[in-house]
Design a protein around this motif. Structure first.
Motif, PDB file in Angstrom:
ATOM      1  N   LEU A   1       0.831  -1.208   0.000  1.00 36.62           N
ATOM      2  CA  LEU A   1       0.000   0.000   0.000  1.00 36.62           C
ATOM      3  C   LEU A   1       0.864   1.256   0.000  1.00 36.62           C
ATOM      4  CD1 LEU A   1      -2.745   1.417   0.222  1.00 36.62           C
ATOM      5  CD2 LEU A   1      -2.574   1.147   2.714  1.00 36.62           C
ATOM      6  N   THR A   2       1.917   1.282   0.833  1.00 42.91           N
ATOM      7  CA  THR A   2       2.790   2.459   0.867  1.00 42.91           C
ATOM      8  C   THR A   2       3.519   2.634  -0.463  1.00 42.91           C
ATOM      9  OG1 THR A   2       4.563   1.133   1.844  1.00 42.91           O
ATOM     10  CG2 THR A   2       3.104   2.292   3.354  1.00 42.91           C
ATOM     11  N   THR A   3       3.920   1.523  -1.072  1.00 43.00           N
ATOM     12  CA  THR A   3       4.577   1.628  -2.379  1.00 43.00           C
ATOM     13  C   THR A   3       3.619   2.200  -3.419  1.00 43.00           C
ATOM     14  OG1 THR A   3       5.986  -0.280  -1.854  1.00 43.00           O
ATOM     15  CG2 THR A   3       5.771   0.336  -4.170  1.00 43.00           C
ATOM     16  N   SER A   4       2.384   1.743  -3.405  1.00 41.75           N
ATOM     17  CA  SER A   4       1.388   2.280  -4.346  1.00 41.75           C
ATOM     18  C   SER A   4       1.116   3.753  -4.085  1.00 41.75           C
ATOM     19  CB  SER A   4       0.087   1.473  -4.234  1.00 41.75           C
ATOM     20  OG  SER A   4       0.304   0.114  -4.517  1.00 41.75           O
ATOM     21  N   PHE A   5       1.056   4.127  -2.793  1.00 39.31           N
ATOM     22  CA  PHE A   5       0.824   5.541  -2.470  1.00 39.31           C
ATOM     23  C   PHE A   5       1.982   6.413  -2.954  1.00 39.31           C
ATOM     24  CE2 PHE A   5       1.531   9.139   0.354  1.00 39.31           C
ATOM     25  CZ  PHE A   5       0.308   9.798   0.272  1.00 39.31           C
ATOM     26  N   ASN A   6       3.210   5.959  -2.727  1.00 43.20           N
ATOM     27  CA  ASN A   6       4.366   6.734  -3.174  1.00 43.20           C
ATOM     28  C   ASN A   6       4.385   6.875  -4.690  1.00 43.20           C
ATOM     29  OD1 ASN A   6       5.275   7.142  -0.566  1.00 43.20           O
ATOM     30  ND2 ASN A   6       6.617   5.357  -0.586  1.00 43.20           N
ATOM     31  N   GLU A   7       4.043   5.785  -5.387  1.00 42.14           N
ATOM     32  CA  GLU A   7       3.997   5.865  -6.853  1.00 42.14           C
ATOM     33  C   GLU A   7       2.917   6.840  -7.312  1.00 42.14           C
ATOM     34  OE1 GLU A   7       3.374   1.882  -8.076  1.00 42.14           O
ATOM     35  OE2 GLU A   7       5.447   1.240  -7.718  1.00 42.14           O
ATOM     36  N   MET A   8       1.761   6.815  -6.640  1.00 36.45           N
ATOM     37  CA  MET A   8       0.701   7.764  -6.978  1.00 36.45           C
ATOM     38  C   MET A   8       1.136   9.199  -6.710  1.00 36.45           C
ATOM     39  SD  MET A   8      -3.017   8.266  -5.197  1.00 36.45           S
ATOM     40  CE  MET A   8      -2.146   8.943  -3.772  1.00 36.45           C
ATOM     41  N   ALA A   9       1.786   9.428  -5.545  1.00 33.19           N
ATOM     42  CA  ALA A   9       2.247  10.771  -5.224  1.00 33.19           C
ATOM     43  C   ALA A   9       3.299  11.249  -6.222  1.00 33.19           C
ATOM     44  CB  ALA A   9       2.810  10.802  -3.802  1.00 33.19           C
ATOM     45  N   ASP A  10       4.198  10.344  -6.634  1.00 37.27           N
ATOM     46  CA  ASP A  10       5.198  10.723  -7.636  1.00 37.27           C
ATOM     47  C   ASP A  10       4.535  11.096  -8.961  1.00 37.27           C
ATOM     48  OD1 ASP A  10       7.242  10.266  -5.859  1.00 37.27           O
ATOM     49  OD2 ASP A  10       7.571   8.197  -6.501  1.00 37.27           O
ATOM     50  N   THR A  11       3.525  10.313  -9.349  1.00 33.45           N
ATOM     51  CA  THR A  11       2.833  10.600 -10.610  1.00 33.45           C
ATOM     52  C   THR A  11       2.122  11.944 -10.556  1.00 33.45           C
ATOM     53  OG1 THR A  11       2.521   8.224 -10.975  1.00 33.45           O
ATOM     54  CG2 THR A  11       1.128   9.730 -12.242  1.00 33.45           C
ATOM     55  N   VAL A  12       1.413  12.193  -9.444  1.00 30.75           N
ATOM     56  CA  VAL A  12       0.693  13.461  -9.307  1.00 30.75           C
ATOM     57  C   VAL A  12       1.667  14.636  -9.246  1.00 30.75           C
ATOM     58  CG1 VAL A  12      -0.830  14.795  -7.795  1.00 30.75           C
ATOM     59  CG2 VAL A  12      -1.295  12.381  -8.218  1.00 30.75           C
ATOM     60  N   SER A  13       2.749  14.487  -8.486  1.00 29.25           N
ATOM     61  CA  SER A  13       3.740  15.573  -8.384  1.00 29.25           C
ATOM     62  C   SER A  13       4.382  15.840  -9.738  1.00 29.25           C
ATOM     63  CB  SER A  13       4.810  15.203  -7.352  1.00 29.25           C
ATOM     64  OG  SER A  13       4.245  15.069  -6.075  1.00 29.25           O
ATOM     65  N   ASP A  14       4.675  14.756 -10.464  1.00 36.57           N
ATOM     66  CA  ASP A  14       5.271  14.943 -11.785  1.00 36.57           C
ATOM     67  C   ASP A  14       4.312  15.658 -12.736  1.00 36.57           C
ATOM     68  OD1 ASP A  14       7.478  14.264 -13.735  1.00 36.57           O
ATOM     69  OD2 ASP A  14       5.797  13.245 -14.703  1.00 36.57           O
ATOM     70  N   ALA A  15       3.020  15.287 -12.665  1.00 35.34           N
ATOM     71  CA  ALA A  15       2.038  15.954 -13.529  1.00 35.34           C
ATOM     72  C   ALA A  15       1.901  17.436 -13.183  1.00 35.34           C
ATOM     73  CB  ALA A  15       0.683  15.252 -13.409  1.00 35.34           C
ATOM     74  N   LEU A  16       1.866  17.735 -11.879  1.00 33.53           N
ATOM     75  CA  LEU A  16       1.764  19.140 -11.463  1.00 33.53           C
ATOM     76  C   LEU A  16       3.017  19.914 -11.858  1.00 33.53           C
ATOM     77  CD1 LEU A  16       0.149  18.753  -7.909  1.00 33.53           C
ATOM     78  CD2 LEU A  16      -0.937  19.588  -9.999  1.00 33.53           C
ATOM     79  N   GLU A  17       4.172  19.267 -11.700  1.00 34.12           N
ATOM     80  CA  GLU A  17       5.413  19.947 -12.068  1.00 34.12           C
ATOM     81  C   GLU A  17       5.457  20.248 -13.566  1.00 34.12           C
ATOM     82  OE1 GLU A  17      10.246  19.113 -11.934  1.00 34.12           O
ATOM     83  OE2 GLU A  17       8.828  17.756 -10.968  1.00 34.12           O
ATOM     84  N   ARG A  18       5.019  19.276 -14.351  1.00 30.76           N
ATOM     85  CA  ARG A  18       4.992  19.500 -15.792  1.00 30.76           C
ATOM     86  C   ARG A  18       4.020  20.614 -16.153  1.00 30.76           C
ATOM     87  NH1 ARG A  18       7.114  15.359 -19.008  1.00 30.76           N
ATOM     88  NH2 ARG A  18       7.906  13.585 -17.818  1.00 30.76           N
TER      89      ARG A  18
END
Length: 463
Positions: A219-236
């Motif tokens: 679950l924590t791995t999935s959450f971190n991957e989701m947070a990375d994806t969202v942060s990357d999208a916002l950064e872009r």
């Protein structure tokens, strides 16, 4: 949640301990009683064998001497009765006990004892009666009356040892349950902390790996991957807005210069359209500047600093006063004599005030009033900007902080519709809130609430 989990573990453990120790305690009590009873029955049976021939021959003196020696050694009362329940001989004082039931049982040819089980809280003596046989006939009975104090003490000690062992098991299990609950819930707590940090604006917050059971680790791995994806999208998205705004500046500047250079070559009837084209290019330039400012405000992750909101309000009002005078608007500041230390991102309150004051001057119009005040209320620094312009409805106030939103009656007013959006982003990045509300009978009020810093201010210096 940890308390509930530990309580559940302990409740189950208590039930298991009770299910194990209560039967064990009963078995220990039964075994102690059986050992005591077997010993007394053996003694009584031996005395019955000695008494039988003596009762036939009438020579009870040797038997009486044996019974007295037994009483002196063990403190156990022995009573010998005949078939008529008369005492033939005895050793030791006879206590005031009801012995008729066990004596009748012995005279009926049975071995009888009372009570059937010894408990630590019962202080009654143990009665054991056996029949005296001679040639198959019952001549009488032998009754022994013994104290159960030693047996009760041994039983109580065994129960105490059992209780101590159970208590130690309970304490050990409590420690294990706390550690187990901490191990199981640690990923959940870390996940909760990371969610709050991300909500507060720290997009780099993540949940540590290798914590807790495998299911929660996934679950924590999935959450971190989701947070990375969202942060990357916002950064872009932010980078795109910033780069697009920056890259469009130069072509827009060149275009404006060329349009401006065409003014001398246009006939007089085209001068009006030429002037409108220049105004639109200026407006587009301001839109690009606002987009760039918004992207920077969203991108900025600087930690909060302590600023004197009262001093800052006075400074920004003074900076905007020349423009207010030029537009015929009365701009005033209402600040307390004491400092109002607030926590905000560096320059965030300055920029938010600039956007709100600019908005107030723009809509108040000539002869209008704009008032900026600051105060400390309920642990918050409250900065308020009021104007007596046309104002907005409650629904329009709710929509006004959206990007590029313009009120229906202000479409022709100069602006890009990003000022309030930028102010909102800056205030929220500082951990505060920005709210808009209509004034009665007319006007608009904007309220900025920031955390109030509790540090003392002495000697004119903030510490």
């Amino acid at each position: 949640m940890r308390r509930r989990l530990v309580t559940t573990y302990l409740l189950l453990l208590c039930l298991v301990l009770l299910a194990l120790e209560v039967p064990l305690a009963l078995v220990m009590s039964g075994r102690t009683t059986q050992a005591l009873l077997a010993d007394r029955l053996a003694d009584a049976t031996r005395f019955a064998a000695l008494v039988a021939p003596a009762m036939r021959g009438g020579e009870l003196a040797p038997v009486a001497a044996e019974l007295n020696r037994y009483h002196d050694l063990y403190g156990i009362v022995v009573i010998v009765v005949d078939q008529n329940r008369r005492v033939v001989t005895s050793a030791g004082p006879r206590p005031a006990l009801e012995t008729d039931a066990v004596v009748r049982g012995a005279l009926a040819g049975r071995q009888v004892s009372s009570p059937t089980n010894v408990w630590p809280w019962q202080q009654s003596s143990l009665l054991v009666a056996v029949p005296v046989y001679e040639g198959g006939a019952v001549l009488g009975g032998v009754l022994t009356i013994s104290s159960t104090e030693r047996a009760r003490g041994a039983m109580l000690f065994a129960w105490a040892v059992l209780g101590v062992v159970g208590l130690l098991a309970l304490v050990g299990s409590l420690v294990a349950a706390v550690r187990l609950a901490h191990w199981v819930l640690r990923p959940v707590l870390s996940l909760d902390t990371a969610v709050h940090e991300i909500t507060a604006g720290d997009s780099t917050a993540r949940v540590p790996h290798a914590l807790g059971p495998p299911e929660l680790r996934r679950l924590t791995t999935s959450f971190n991957e989701m947070a990375d994806t969202v942060s990357d999208a916002l950064e872009r998205q932010r980078l795109f807005v910033a780069h697009a705004s920056h890259q469009l500046r130069n072509p827009l500047t060149v275009l404006r210069l060329r349009v401006e250079g065409l003014g001398d070559m246009l006939p007089s009837e085209a001068r009006t359209e030429h002037h409108l084209a220049l105004e639109e290019s200026d407006r587009l330039s301001r839109v690009l500047d606002s987009l760039l400012a918004l992207a920077r405000a969203e991108w900025d992750g600087r930690p909060p600093v302590t600023v004197d909101a009262a001093e800052l309000v006075a400074a920004r009002v003074e900076a905007w006063r020349p423009l207010a005078t030029q537009r015929g608007v009365a701009l005033t500041a209402e600040v307390p004599a004491d400092p109002v230390p607030a926590e905000a991102a560096d320059t965030a309150l300055d920029q938010a005030l600039d956007a709100l004051i600019d908005n107030g001057l723009k809509f108040a119009g000539a002869g209008g009033h704009v008032t900026v005040s600051v105060e400390a209320v309920a642990g918050r620094a409250l900065v308020t900007v009021r104007d007596d312009g046309p104002g907005m409805t409650a629904e329009e106030c709710r929509l006004a902080t959206r990007r590029f939103w313009r009120a229906p009656n202000t479409q022709n007013v100069d602006g890009a519709g990003l000022g309030l959006s930028i102010a909102t982003v800056l205030v929220e990045a500082s951990g505060g809130t920005l709210t808009l509300a209509p004034l009665r009978p007319r006007g608009l009020v904007a309220r900025v609430r920031l955390r109030l810093h509790r540090a003392e201010i002495s000697g004119g210096a903030r510490v």
